[in-house]
Design a protein around this motif. Sequence first.
Motif, mmCIF file in Angstrom:
data_model
loop_
_atom_site.group_PDB
_atom_site.id
_atom_site.type_symbol
_atom_site.label_atom_id
_atom_site.label_comp_id
_atom_site.label_asym_id
_atom_site.label_seq_id
_atom_site.Cartn_x
_atom_site.Cartn_y
_atom_site.Cartn_z
ATOM 1 N N ARG A 113 0.810 -1.221 0.000
ATOM 2 C CA ARG A 113 0.000 0.000 0.000
ATOM 3 C C ARG A 113 0.843 1.271 0.000
ATOM 4 N NH1 ARG A 113 -5.308 1.436 0.588
ATOM 5 N NH2 ARG A 113 -5.678 3.285 1.820
ATOM 6 N N LEU A 114 2.017 1.247 0.618
ATOM 7 C CA LEU A 114 2.795 2.468 0.721
ATOM 8 C C LEU A 114 4.174 2.351 0.075
ATOM 9 C CD1 LEU A 114 3.091 5.339 1.794
ATOM 10 C CD2 LEU A 114 3.934 4.357 3.923
ATOM 11 N N HIS A 115 4.966 1.426 0.508
ATOM 12 C CA HIS A 115 6.346 1.361 0.030
ATOM 13 C C HIS A 115 6.439 1.089 -1.464
ATOM 14 C CE1 HIS A 115 7.466 0.293 4.409
ATOM 15 N NE2 HIS A 115 7.389 1.591 4.231
ATOM 16 N N TRP A 116 5.590 0.209 -1.959
ATOM 17 C CA TRP A 116 5.626 -0.093 -3.394
ATOM 18 C C TRP A 116 5.290 1.157 -4.201
ATOM 19 C CZ3 TRP A 116 2.486 -0.155 -7.685
ATOM 20 C CH2 TRP A 116 2.966 -0.882 -8.781
ATOM 21 N N ILE A 117 4.302 1.921 -3.764
ATOM 22 C CA ILE A 117 3.921 3.151 -4.456
ATOM 23 C C ILE A 117 5.071 4.147 -4.423
ATOM 24 C CG2 ILE A 117 2.400 5.171 -4.353
ATOM 25 C CD1 ILE A 117 0.214 3.225 -3.361
ATOM 26 N N ARG A 118 5.718 4.264 -3.255
ATOM 27 C CA ARG A 118 6.846 5.194 -3.155
ATOM 28 C C ARG A 118 7.990 4.754 -4.062
ATOM 29 N NH1 ARG A 118 7.656 6.356 3.182
ATOM 30 N NH2 ARG A 118 9.708 6.862 2.377
ATOM 31 N N ASP A 119 8.230 3.464 -4.152
ATOM 32 C CA ASP A 119 9.331 2.969 -4.981
ATOM 33 C C ASP A 119 9.021 3.044 -6.472
ATOM 34 O OD1 ASP A 119 10.795 2.418 -2.733
ATOM 35 O OD2 ASP A 119 10.332 0.271 -2.727
ATOM 36 N N VAL A 120 7.840 2.626 -6.867
ATOM 37 C CA VAL A 120 7.517 2.508 -8.288
ATOM 38 C C VAL A 120 6.953 3.808 -8.857
ATOM 39 C CG1 VAL A 120 6.096 1.280 -9.973
ATOM 40 C CG2 VAL A 120 7.186 0.027 -8.115
ATOM 41 N N VAL B 13 12.757 15.368 3.738
ATOM 42 C CA VAL B 13 11.796 16.291 3.135
ATOM 43 C C VAL B 13 11.131 15.641 1.928
ATOM 44 C CG1 VAL B 13 11.568 18.491 1.902
ATOM 45 C CG2 VAL B 13 12.939 18.364 3.987
ATOM 46 N N ALA B 14 11.917 14.982 1.092
ATOM 47 C CA ALA B 14 11.354 14.312 -0.084
ATOM 48 C C ALA B 14 10.363 13.219 0.335
ATOM 49 C CB ALA B 14 12.466 13.727 -0.942
ATOM 50 N N ALA B 15 10.688 12.462 1.382
ATOM 51 C CA ALA B 15 9.785 11.412 1.866
ATOM 52 C C ALA B 15 8.482 12.014 2.387
ATOM 53 C CB ALA B 15 10.466 10.594 2.951
ATOM 54 N N VAL B 16 8.563 13.133 3.090
ATOM 55 C CA VAL B 16 7.352 13.795 3.586
ATOM 56 C C VAL B 16 6.487 14.261 2.425
ATOM 57 C CG1 VAL B 16 6.521 15.878 4.773
ATOM 58 C CG2 VAL B 16 8.291 14.473 5.822
ATOM 59 N N LEU B 17 7.102 14.820 1.401
ATOM 60 C CA LEU B 17 6.330 15.269 0.237
ATOM 61 C C LEU B 17 5.670 14.096 -0.482
ATOM 62 C CD1 LEU B 17 8.731 18.006 -1.145
ATOM 63 C CD2 LEU B 17 6.566 18.341 0.066
ATOM 64 N N ASN C 205 4.815 11.180 0.890
ATOM 65 C CA ASN C 205 3.735 10.694 1.754
ATOM 66 C C ASN C 205 2.541 11.636 1.734
ATOM 67 O OD1 ASN C 205 5.126 8.412 2.492
ATOM 68 N ND2 ASN C 205 5.955 9.314 4.362
ATOM 69 N N THR C 206 2.797 12.940 1.659
ATOM 70 C CA THR C 206 1.710 13.916 1.582
ATOM 71 C C THR C 206 0.923 13.736 0.293
ATOM 72 O OG1 THR C 206 2.975 15.485 2.909
ATOM 73 C CG2 THR C 206 1.167 16.380 1.600
ATOM 74 N N ALA C 207 1.615 13.529 -0.810
ATOM 75 C CA ALA C 207 0.931 13.320 -2.092
ATOM 76 C C ALA C 207 0.078 12.053 -2.049
ATOM 77 C CB ALA C 207 1.951 13.238 -3.226
ATOM 78 N N ILE C 208 0.631 10.984 -1.509
ATOM 79 C CA ILE C 208 -0.125 9.727 -1.416
ATOM 80 C C ILE C 208 -1.345 9.921 -0.523
ATOM 81 C CG2 ILE C 208 -0.052 7.349 -0.561
ATOM 82 C CD1 ILE C 208 2.970 7.369 -1.394
ATOM 83 N N GLY C 209 -1.155 10.553 0.627
ATOM 84 C CA GLY C 209 -2.273 10.803 1.544
ATOM 85 C C GLY C 209 -3.329 11.701 0.933
ATOM 86 N N PHE C 210 -2.903 12.708 0.181
ATOM 87 C CA PHE C 210 -3.850 13.600 -0.488
ATOM 88 C C PHE C 210 -4.713 12.820 -1.463
ATOM 89 C CE2 PHE C 210 -4.899 16.240 -4.156
ATOM 90 C CZ PHE C 210 -5.641 17.244 -3.542
ATOM 91 N N HIS C 211 -4.086 12.014 -2.289
ATOM 92 C CA HIS C 211 -4.852 11.245 -3.278
ATOM 93 C C HIS C 211 -5.765 10.225 -2.602
ATOM 94 C CE1 HIS C 211 -2.952 13.163 -6.603
ATOM 95 N NE2 HIS C 211 -1.764 12.641 -6.378
ATOM 96 N N ILE D 196 -2.893 5.475 -7.343
ATOM 97 C CA ILE D 196 -2.088 6.668 -7.067
ATOM 98 C C ILE D 196 -1.306 7.107 -8.298
ATOM 99 C CG2 ILE D 196 -0.286 7.638 -5.582
ATOM 100 C CD1 ILE D 196 -2.999 7.024 -4.195
ATOM 101 N N ALA D 197 -0.823 6.173 -9.090
ATOM 102 C CA ALA D 197 -0.083 6.538 -10.303
ATOM 103 C C ALA D 197 -0.975 7.330 -11.248
ATOM 104 C CB ALA D 197 0.464 5.290 -10.986
ATOM 105 N N ARG D 198 -2.186 6.878 -11.460
ATOM 106 C CA ARG D 198 -3.116 7.583 -12.354
ATOM 107 C C ARG D 198 -3.463 8.960 -11.786
ATOM 108 N NH1 ARG D 198 -7.596 4.007 -13.398
ATOM 109 N NH2 ARG D 198 -8.211 4.513 -11.281
#
Length: 94
Positions: free
Chosen positions: A24-31, A48-52, A54-60, A68-70
């Motif tokens: 749910r999280l790490h794969w999205i961050r990696d891919v 800072v990059a990790a926070v950004l 995670n913020t994008a993923i949480g926003f979507h 999330i990719a779409r």
Amino acid sequence: LPAAHAQPTDLQQWARLEWHIENRLHWIRDVTFHEDAHRARTGNGPAVAAVLRNTAIGFHRGNGETNIARATRRANRRPHDLITTVTSSYPTTQ
């Protein structure tokens, strides 16, 4: 749990939870966000990059997106809509 008290069902539940987090999280961050290819290695850059990310993923996810990719591609094509959504008092998405 101590090894003597760990039942197979407990271990199975733990393993499933771990993979749920990974998928749910790490794969999205990696891919999707190519986190492993990120070149910042010192200072606050990686945090800072990790926070950004995670913020994008949480926003979507908060807007009901399951892909999330779409959602990221759509936001990249329409940056003004994203800025309006983030800065408005009552955020909504299309």
